[in-house]
Design an enzyme around this catalytic site. Structure first.
Site, PDB file in Angstrom:
ATOM      1  N   TRP A 155     -22.730  26.382   6.809  1.00  0.00           N
ATOM      2  CA  TRP A 155     -23.119  25.830   5.499  1.00  0.00           C
ATOM      3  C   TRP A 155     -23.636  26.870   4.803  1.00  0.00           C
ATOM      4  CZ3 TRP A 155     -27.020  24.817   1.850  1.00  0.00           C
ATOM      5  CH2 TRP A 155     -26.723  23.656   1.178  1.00  0.00           C
ATOM      6  N   GLY A 168     -30.603  28.959   8.797  1.00  0.00           N
ATOM      7  CA  GLY A 168     -31.993  29.133   8.011  1.00  0.00           C
ATOM      8  C   GLY A 168     -31.737  30.070   6.932  1.00  0.00           C
TER       9      GLY A 168
END
Ligand code: AGP
Length: 606
Positions: free
Chosen positions: A78, A105
């Site tokens: 993503w 992250g």
């Protein structure tokens, strides 16, 4: 966000990795990739295949056949830093081509680290923050990978869950975590790594949960954990009862529809043995002295925050403690008045939402007692909170949350009873409230019978550009959730308004043919809401009303009847037609219901 899988064992790694990625796509689906250590003579070669787009593109790549090794890592992305492209897809390699890394992250100081690497002669080819990690590992590597990873972690600021493989240590996957989830699934002569349990549930129910700033070395028959200073850490195995089947579609066209239909059972499981009519509620919170609290904050994001709004009413009424609901992303920046007399309740399906975690840390540091309502067992929020009470919704895969919401509202209402009883309050209303709670699964089942009617209304409405949801009190709370659901999966603009507010401005937007959905379940406010709907009808609105009241008004386009319950519990029933409405509109528009654009299931970045 982003999904991670890893495999080490005697099987071919690639099919395990691809299947894991397919079940993790709800975490991100911009691009995907795998890295496998292929045996070659007496050595190993690092092979990487990655591409833009969904995992099925990767799966269709004929070159995957050539990845025959037993050790591999994989990622579905993503995008945060750098657009979705093959170059930005993970795994990323260092300049020597020896270290492959996947990362979830955000590395907040990646520009600084990039400069440092460039000053040391390294070249960075992607737009990602991740690419600094394999290169730092290479720079810090002196023959000991544990030392290189721990040195690298000390240089990284931000959040990460990483996996590293290399032909230099072909029998190991080295993993590390900070502020981004990572679990190790334990098999026999094989081990699995994943950002989320469902990715490897088909293989094992036994897991280790990585803690903050931990490193692990995973071999096929051995797993060792270390802290940042490389001292070994002992961990307990957790058994997760979810089965692989509950993470599959079971004949439903989409996960979202399956999860909508699972709600009666999920609510039943959430109630479990915690509530019965003739006994005090049992939530395992007996050691808390609730009399010391003069304020309750409920903090969460998105749908979980809407569940909090729906629960505020029971908490204030039954426990007589002033209760405020905050968006986690706002809470931490508004200097909330929190001290040891404050009870903070955090709600999260995933237990990994970065904004909620940050708010939780703030509340703890200010001395509050923290209780979290979480679905995913062992997730970060459960480990940070003073107390956790679990919803037993089972795995929720669709990005749009449905069964988690109804289970959260159910459990929060049970918590309200628990606090009220601990404070010594009792009343006939409270007793009746317990009866109403126990009847919820059957009533939600009846609400599901509205599906065909909802579908026919959705088919007529799917070409609309704007849509409005109105209601008062808890009917407004559920309107917000209905509106969010519609936006998320149908891409139709919609707003939720307190019905009484319509005339203070938004009514200017109502013109011929605009759809307004009214929720009217509270006998005290139903007439008022109906008057507000009439005002919209007069201006040409096409109206659908979800109600449990006896409404007779032939100007209303469609009336959907749902079972009656205590007004504080009505969102658990009235949300069902709204979930179905969003679902059928998205289907009518031929959209990907489970993986709406730009969204991801766990929002692990702030
Ligand atoms: C729900 O449909 C959304 N996808 C989203 O608003 C979600 O509820 C929010 O991100 C919070 O997630 P959490 O419950 O996992 O913390």
């Amino acid at each position: 966000m982003c999904g991670i899988v890893g495999y080490i064992g005697n099987k071919k790694a690639t099919p395990v990795l691809i299947n894991g990625l397919l079940s993790l796509e709800y975490r991100g689906y911009d691009s995907a990739g795998v890295a496998v250590l292929n045996p070659s003579n007496d050595n190993y070669i690092l092979n990487i295949i990655k591409d833009k787009g969904r995992v099925k593109n990767l799966e269709a790549n004929p070159e995957l056949e050539n990845l025959i090794g037993n050790v591999g890592i994989a990622h579905t992305r993503w995008a945060t830093h750098g657009m979705p492209s093959k170059g930005n897809a993970h795994p990323h390699l260092d300049n020597s081509g020896k270290f492959a890394v996947v990362h979830n992250g955000i590395i907040e100081n990646y520009l600084e680290l990039k400069n440092k690497l460039q000053d040391n002669g390294y070249k960075l080819y992607s737009e990602t923050d991740t690419e600094v990690i394999p290169n730092l590992i290479h720079m810090n590597y002196n023959g000991d990978i544990l030392e290189a990873v721990s040195k690298t972690m000390k240089e990284l600021k931000g959040s990460y869950a990483i996996e590293v493989i290399s032909p230099l240590f072909p029998d190991k996957i080295v993993i590390a975590k900070k502020d981004s989830p990572l679990v190790v699934g334990i098999g026999k002569d094989e081990n699995f790594i994943a950002s989320d349990i469902p990715a490897v549930l088909a293989h094992t129910n036994n897991f280790y949960f990585m803690d903050e700033e931990e490193i692990a070395v995973v071999e096929k028959d051995k797993i060792k954990f270390y802290n940042l200073d490389l001292q070994e850490v002992h961990k307990d195995i957790k058994n997760i009862e979810w089965d692989a089947e509950s993470s599959e579609k079971n004949g439903f066209e989409d996960y979202m529809l399956k999860e909508i239909y699972e709600q009666p059972q999920a609510i039943r499981e959430t109630i479990g043995s915690r509530l019965s009519v003739d006994k005090q509620v049992e939530l395992g919170l007996d050691e808390i002295d609730f009399s010391k609290f003069n304020k309750i904050y409920i903090v969460a994001c998105g749908t979980a925050m809407h569940a909090g709004i729906a629960a505020k009413y029971a908490l204030e009424r039954f426990c007589k403690i002033s209760t405020e609901v905050d968006m986690a992303s706002e809470f931490r920046y508004r200097n909330p008045l929190v001290d040891e007399h404050t009870l903070c309740i955090f709600i999260s399906q995933s237990g990994e939402t970065a904004d909620t975690i940050a708010a939780l840390k703030l509340a703890k540091s200010a001395g509050a007692t923290t209780i979290s309502v979480v679905n995913v067992i062992g997730s970060s929020i459960t480990r940070l909170s003073d107390y956790t009470i679990y919803t037993h919704a089972g795995p929720e895969i669709a990005v749009a949350s449905t069964k988690a919401y109804t289970c959260q509202v159910t459990l929060l209402n049970i918590l309200a009873i628990n606090i009220a009883e601990s404070l010594g309050y009792s009343s006939n209303e409270l007793n009746q409230f317990k009866v109403d709670l126990l009847e919820l699964p059957d009533k939600v089942k009846i609400a599901l019978e509205s599906a065909q009617e909802v579908k026919s209304f959705a088919d007529k409405t799917c070409t609309q550009q704007d849509l409005y949801f109105i209601g008062r009190g808890l009917d407004y709370a559920v309107s917000m959730e209905g509106s969010l659901k519609l936006k998320e999966i149908s891409y139709i603009h919609s707003e939720a308004y307190a019905a009484g507010e319509l005339k203070h401005g938004p009514i200017a937007l109502i013109e011929n043919g605009v759809t307004v959905i009214g929720v009217a379940t509270n006998p005290v406010t139903t007439e008022k809401t109906l008057s507000n709907l009439e005002e919209a009808i007069t201006r040409g609105a096409n109206v659908l009303v979800v109600t449990n009241q006896d409404i007779r008004n032939d100007k209303i386009g469609m009336l959907l009847h749902i079972p009656e319950t205590h007004p504080y519990l009505s969102p658990i029933i009235s949300v069902v037609p709204l979930q179905l409405f969003a679902y059928y509109i998205a289907k009518a528009k031929k959209l990907d219901v489970d993986k709406p654009r730009n969204l991801a299931k766990s929002v692990t970045v702030e």
